[in-house]
Design a protein around this motif. Sequence first.
Motif, mmCIF file in Angstrom:
data_model
loop_
_atom_site.group_PDB
_atom_site.id
_atom_site.type_symbol
_atom_site.label_atom_id
_atom_site.label_comp_id
_atom_site.label_asym_id
_atom_site.label_seq_id
_atom_site.Cartn_x
_atom_site.Cartn_y
_atom_site.Cartn_z
ATOM 1 N N ASP A 171 0.858 -1.176 0.000
ATOM 2 C CA ASP A 171 0.000 0.000 0.000
ATOM 3 C C ASP A 171 0.902 1.235 0.000
ATOM 4 N N LEU A 172 0.326 2.390 -0.287
ATOM 5 C CA LEU A 172 1.122 3.612 -0.414
ATOM 6 C C LEU A 172 1.001 4.513 0.816
ATOM 7 N N ALA A 224 -12.892 -3.871 -1.274
ATOM 8 C CA ALA A 224 -13.704 -4.751 -2.118
ATOM 9 C C ALA A 224 -12.830 -5.853 -2.722
ATOM 10 N N LYS A 225 -13.428 -6.974 -3.048
ATOM 11 C CA LYS A 225 -12.671 -8.120 -3.551
ATOM 12 C C LYS A 225 -12.101 -7.877 -4.944
ATOM 13 N N HIS A 226 -12.834 -7.136 -5.769
ATOM 14 C CA HIS A 226 -12.454 -6.942 -7.173
ATOM 15 C C HIS A 226 -11.011 -6.466 -7.366
ATOM 16 N N PRO A 227 -10.535 -5.456 -6.639
ATOM 17 C CA PRO A 227 -9.161 -4.995 -6.886
ATOM 18 C C PRO A 227 -8.108 -6.072 -6.658
ATOM 19 N N TYR A 228 -8.288 -6.886 -5.634
ATOM 20 C CA TYR A 228 -7.305 -7.930 -5.343
ATOM 21 C C TYR A 228 -7.285 -8.986 -6.453
ATOM 22 N N ILE A 229 -8.470 -9.374 -6.908
ATOM 23 C CA ILE A 229 -8.547 -10.348 -7.997
ATOM 24 C C ILE A 229 -7.907 -9.781 -9.259
ATOM 25 N N THR A 230 -8.181 -8.502 -9.532
ATOM 26 C CA THR A 230 -7.623 -7.853 -10.716
ATOM 27 C C THR A 230 -6.100 -7.851 -10.679
ATOM 28 N N VAL A 231 -5.537 -7.539 -9.526
ATOM 29 C CA VAL A 231 -4.076 -7.496 -9.394
ATOM 30 C C VAL A 231 -3.475 -8.888 -9.583
ATOM 31 N N VAL A 232 -4.064 -9.887 -8.958
ATOM 32 C CA VAL A 232 -3.554 -11.256 -9.089
ATOM 33 C C VAL A 232 -3.596 -11.705 -10.550
ATOM 34 N N ILE A 255 2.742 0.001 -10.677
ATOM 35 C CA ILE A 255 1.754 0.570 -9.761
ATOM 36 C C ILE A 255 0.369 0.079 -10.159
ATOM 37 N N PHE A 256 -0.354 -0.458 -9.202
ATOM 38 C CA PHE A 256 -1.775 -0.735 -9.379
ATOM 39 C C PHE A 256 -2.523 0.364 -8.632
ATOM 40 N N ASP A 257 -3.108 1.298 -9.392
ATOM 41 C CA ASP A 257 -3.817 2.417 -8.780
ATOM 42 C C ASP A 257 -5.315 2.253 -8.984
ATOM 43 N N ILE A 258 -6.081 3.264 -8.585
ATOM 44 C CA ILE A 258 -7.537 3.176 -8.640
ATOM 45 C C ILE A 258 -8.042 3.023 -10.071
ATOM 46 N N ILE A 283 12.243 -10.399 -4.531
ATOM 47 C CA ILE A 283 11.066 -10.780 -5.316
ATOM 48 C C ILE A 283 10.496 -9.515 -5.957
ATOM 49 N N HIS A 284 9.514 -9.684 -6.837
ATOM 50 C CA HIS A 284 8.912 -8.549 -7.533
ATOM 51 C C HIS A 284 8.133 -7.678 -6.547
ATOM 52 N N LYS A 285 8.279 -6.376 -6.693
ATOM 53 C CA LYS A 285 7.615 -5.438 -5.783
ATOM 54 C C LYS A 285 6.744 -4.467 -6.573
ATOM 55 N N TYR A 286 5.517 -4.270 -6.068
ATOM 56 C CA TYR A 286 4.549 -3.374 -6.704
ATOM 57 C C TYR A 286 3.862 -2.514 -5.654
ATOM 58 N N ILE A 287 3.448 -1.329 -6.076
ATOM 59 C CA ILE A 287 2.567 -0.493 -5.265
ATOM 60 C C ILE A 287 1.125 -0.853 -5.611
ATOM 61 N N PHE A 288 0.284 -0.985 -4.584
ATOM 62 C CA PHE A 288 -1.138 -1.305 -4.762
ATOM 63 C C PHE A 288 -1.921 -0.314 -3.902
#
Length: 220
Positions: free
Chosen positions: A9-10, A143-151, A130-133, A101-106
Amino acid sequence: MPLKYALFDLDNTLYPRHIPIMPAIGERIKTYLMQQLDLNYEEATQKRAYYNHLYGTVIRGLLQEEAVDIQDYLAFVHDVPVHEFLKPNPELSHLLSEIPIHKYIFTNSYRKHAEDVMDALGVREHFEGIFDIQSVNYVSKPAKHPYITVVHALNTTPDTCIYVDDAVRNLEEPKRMGMKTILVDAQPNKWVDVAVEDVLEACRVIKKMIANEHTEDAGD
């Protein structure tokens, strides 16, 4: 499965909660509502609370109820002088460089804001993306949707991910999905694998988890 992705998270995670960036953004949200919807300060405060209660976030409320330019909204509310609040954090940069390992901002925020924060801290080079809004179709955590989208975007499974956040509510869904979870600056509970004081300790924990995996593999 071995850990392959560290998601951070940021705001209030990469830097301490006492740094008033989020309150500054909150005030700009009210200013935007005042200007765009012709409200006074009290009305804008109430409207913000209404959107948050009914839709979870102001941006979802605006999308559902108002004819506004969402790009303009995001740019306006995140136009805060982060370089006045933050300074380079060499220790954080070093610890991130040691996580193999790979690192991303969510984040629930805006990509440009995430870039500004990373630049101010001097850590942008350590993150692959970066995974932003916007990248999760304006649906915010928890909400569940963002996590599924990132995976799905990472073409992986939840059990290869570890997620670091300062809000317990944002760790419940990833924990259910099978991610490892680290809570920053808060007390542990059932949705948290590890609770730490700050992001520096979170980095050390991730590095140790990965080292332990390698030790276990060597012992098989």
